[in-house]
Motif scaffolding. Structure first.
Motif, PDB file in Angstrom:
ATOM      1  N   UNK A 144       0.675  -0.759  -0.259  1.00 57.73           N
ATOM      2  CA  UNK A 144      -0.352  -0.078  -0.213  1.00 57.73           C
ATOM      3  C   UNK A 144       0.979   1.080  -0.227  1.00 57.73           C
ATOM      4  N   UNK A 145       1.703   1.213   1.132  1.00 57.96           N
ATOM      5  CA  UNK A 145       2.937   2.344   0.819  1.00 57.96           C
ATOM      6  C   UNK A 145       3.846   2.682  -0.674  1.00 57.96           C
ATOM      7  N   UNK A 146       3.967   1.936  -1.450  1.00 58.51           N
ATOM      8  CA  UNK A 146       4.046   1.537  -2.755  1.00 58.51           C
ATOM      9  C   UNK A 146       3.070   2.288  -3.720  1.00 58.51           C
ATOM     10  N   UNK A 147       1.895   1.631  -3.503  1.00 57.82           N
ATOM     11  CA  UNK A 147       0.489   2.224  -4.078  1.00 57.82           C
ATOM     12  C   UNK A 147       0.507   4.588  -3.665  1.00 57.82           C
ATOM     13  N   UNK A 148       0.311   5.103  -2.150  1.00 60.69           N
ATOM     14  CA  UNK A 148       0.291   5.599  -2.153  1.00 60.69           C
ATOM     15  C   UNK A 148       1.323   6.638  -2.508  1.00 60.69           C
ATOM     16  N   UNK A 149       2.921   6.058  -2.207  1.00 53.18           N
ATOM     17  CA  UNK A 149       4.183   6.756  -2.947  1.00 53.18           C
ATOM     18  C   UNK A 149       3.723   7.282  -4.281  1.00 53.18           C
ATOM     19  N   UNK A 150       3.522   6.339  -5.290  1.00 49.00           N
ATOM     20  CA  UNK A 150       2.824   6.187  -7.169  1.00 49.00           C
ATOM     21  C   UNK A 150       2.248   7.572  -7.754  1.00 49.00           C
ATOM     22  N   UNK A 151       1.098   7.866  -6.063  1.00 50.01           N
ATOM     23  CA  UNK A 151       0.267   9.067  -6.334  1.00 50.01           C
ATOM     24  C   UNK A 151       0.715  10.079  -6.067  1.00 50.01           C
ATOM     25  N   UNK A 152       1.549   9.690  -4.768  1.00 48.86           N
ATOM     26  CA  UNK A 152       2.106  11.024  -4.418  1.00 48.86           C
ATOM     27  C   UNK A 152       3.523  12.158  -5.417  1.00 48.86           C
ATOM     28  N   UNK A 153       3.448  10.645  -5.988  1.00 52.09           N
ATOM     29  CA  UNK A 153       5.038  10.964  -7.405  1.00 52.09           C
ATOM     30  C   UNK A 153       4.461  11.903  -8.020  1.00 52.09           C
ATOM     31  N   UNK A 154       2.790  11.488  -8.590  1.00 54.98           N
ATOM     32  CA  UNK A 154       2.306  11.635  -9.872  1.00 54.98           C
ATOM     33  C   UNK A 154       1.325  13.046  -9.749  1.00 54.98           C
ATOM     34  N   UNK A 155       1.090  13.145  -8.444  1.00 55.86           N
ATOM     35  CA  UNK A 155       0.768  14.383  -8.118  1.00 55.86           C
ATOM     36  C   UNK A 155       2.070  15.636  -8.057  1.00 55.86           C
ATOM     37  N   UNK A 156       3.226  15.139  -7.397  1.00 60.37           N
ATOM     38  CA  UNK A 156       3.920  16.897  -7.691  1.00 60.37           C
ATOM     39  C   UNK A 156       4.194  16.695  -8.695  1.00 60.37           C
TER      40      UNK A 156
END
Length: 480
Positions: A130-142
């Motif tokens: 789940x952390x990996x999925x969350x980080x993928x979302x966050x990186x794309x938002x940035x």
């Protein structure tokens, strides 16, 4: 090299060579560990200071001064305490001379038995994935935020600057496929160090911009209890956002899932638990200063209207180049943190495959890649295909669930209590033979129960938030 092999070589007259070669291995026959308190601190900081720090201004706004600040302090203290309990379980039954436990699951099995081990494994690997999925979302938002910042700068703050996240998620996934070929946790020190520096960088920029806004007299309205019930906020809305805020804060301290793997990189002497406790103190105290600064100064700067992410929610527009730099730092940090959280997952899958098919060359064979006479890299069939599939699946799931604050709260609420509190406390009780119903036993159980209640209400709030987000956002068509 085993002791038997070394004895044979001593008898054959090559004792000096054998002893020198033996110095390359630890007491368990694995390559000599080289980690120190500083490398462990870098790993922990990379795991702790993540995208969640940018949501702390929003979380503080939901809880207010009277709730936000004490909550951050309490979570910090609980995390440090239970992380130190976990450090004493690396070797068992004795924390200094006992048998090594290489993973969190092994620690739980050695102390609490098979059933608890399976429960721990499910929660841990769901958390890591789940952390990996969350980080993928966050990186794309940035990455989108960089493009939007330039758009707002050139066209004005009222311009309609909307861009799809999907190309950026795909781009990150492709890059992570290459990085996923780093063979194990022990090879991540350089990447973690860079990521830790980046996390300090963007957190400092957020703090600096908030402080500048406060000094300029442009701070928002703050209250003791946070966002106020009124025309736009119903009592139910206030309750749900308060619960989600607790989940966001829990997420920022959800790093226990990788602590055992970090401890397994440490050299000894001194004893691994002693070094790990120093690293825990250094990392948790350092990050708490940043958390308090981001949460409190961000709340003071934006007041009760604090955005969910103060660098990508466009609480700040100028200087646009500094906003771009901060978001670039976020992306670089996430690139490293992504590997930190996936390595235990890769290791578990690959260990299972080796145990199941011990003679398979696809699983165990290594193909060296050479430049001239020097081997610069080594490819393995399982590592190449298995890790690539994992990254692809994580990227697809991230594209289907692009909700920042809601995902953070859900991940934090699901994993904070079992991994950060319950298992460390229960293992400590078992290892030290604390008498049932004694004062110490009751205090530890009370701590665990209170944290369970916090996780439960945070989970309720985050599920409600995800449900609301699904009604307004279509999977795979998310734009910011």
């Amino acid at each position: 090299m085993s002791g038997t092999r070394r004895d044979e070589e001593l008898e054959n007259g090559v004792g000096v060579l054998a002893i020198e070669h033996d110095s390359e291995f630890d007491d368990d026959g694995k390559p000599k560990r080289t980690g120190t308190v500083w490398t462990a601190s870098a790993h922990i900081i990379t795991a702790i200071i993540g995208s969640g720090v940018l949501s702390l201004a929003w979380a503080t706004a939901q809880l207010g001064w009277i709730g936000g600040v004490p909550t951050l302090v309490v979570f910090s203290g609980i995390t440090l305490f239970t992380s130190n309990l976990l450090a004493d379980c690396y070797r068992s039954p004795d924390p200094v001379t006992g048998k090594r436990n290489y993973t969190y699951m092994e620690e739980v099995q050695a102390t609490l038995g098979r059933f608890n081990c399976l429960a721990c494994g499910i929660v841990q690997y769901v958390n890591l994935s789940g952390m990996v999925i969350g980080y993928t979302i966050t990186a794309s938002i940035s990455m989108v935020a960089i493009r939007k910042s330039n758009c707002f700068h050139s066209k004005g703050h009222a311009a309609s600057c909307m861009f799809s996240n999907n190309p950026y998620m795909i781009g990150l996934g492709i890059f992570e496929i290459f990085l996923s070929q780093i063979p194990n946790f022990h090879k991540l020190t350089f990447l973690s160090t860079i990521a830790a520096i980046m996390s300090f960088g963007y957190a400092s920029i957020g703090i600096g911009l908030s402080l500048a806004q406060i000094i300029a007299g442009k701070g928002g309205k703050t209250t003791l209890t946070g966002v106020e019930i009124g025309v736009d906020i119903t009592p139910a809305d206030k309750l749900w956002t308060t619960f989600r805020a607790l989940g966001d804060i829990a997420f920022t301290y959800s790093f226990s899932a990788v602590l055992v793997e970090i401890q397994d990189t440490l050299k000894s002497p001194p004893a691994e638990n002693v070094v790990m406790k120093k690293a825990n103190r250094t990392a948790v105290l350092t990050t708490t200063v940043f958390y308090m600064s981001c949460g409190c100064l961000g709340y003071a700067a934006f007041g009760n209207k604090a955005p969910g992410n103060m660098l990508t929610g466009f609480g700040f527009y100028e200087p646009f180049w500094l906003i771009d730099l901060a978001n670039l730092f976020i992306v670089i940090h996430i690139v490293g943190a992504y590997q930190l959280f996936t390595q235990p997952v890769y290791s578990k899958i690959e260990s299972w495959a080796i145990d199941t098919w011990p003679n398979s060359m696809f699983i165990k064979g290594e193909q060296p890649i050479q430049i001239g006479q020097k081997t610069v890299f080594s490819l393995n069939g399982l590592r190449l295909i298995g890790r690539t599939l994992f990254v692809i699946i994580a990227t697809i799931l991230a594209m289907a669930m692009p909700f920042f604050n809601e995902i953070l709260a859900l991940l934090g609420s699901m994993t904070f209590w079992p991994l950060t509190v319950y298992f460390p406390v229960e293992m400590y009780i078992a290892n030290t033979n604390i008498r049932r119903w004694s004062r110490k036993w009751l205090m530890l159980q009370l701590l665990s129960f209170v944290c369970f209640l916090v996780s439960l209400v945070a989970a309720c709030g985050s599920i409600q938030g995800v449900s609301s987000a699904l009604r307004t956002t279509k999977p795979f068509r998310f734009k910011v």
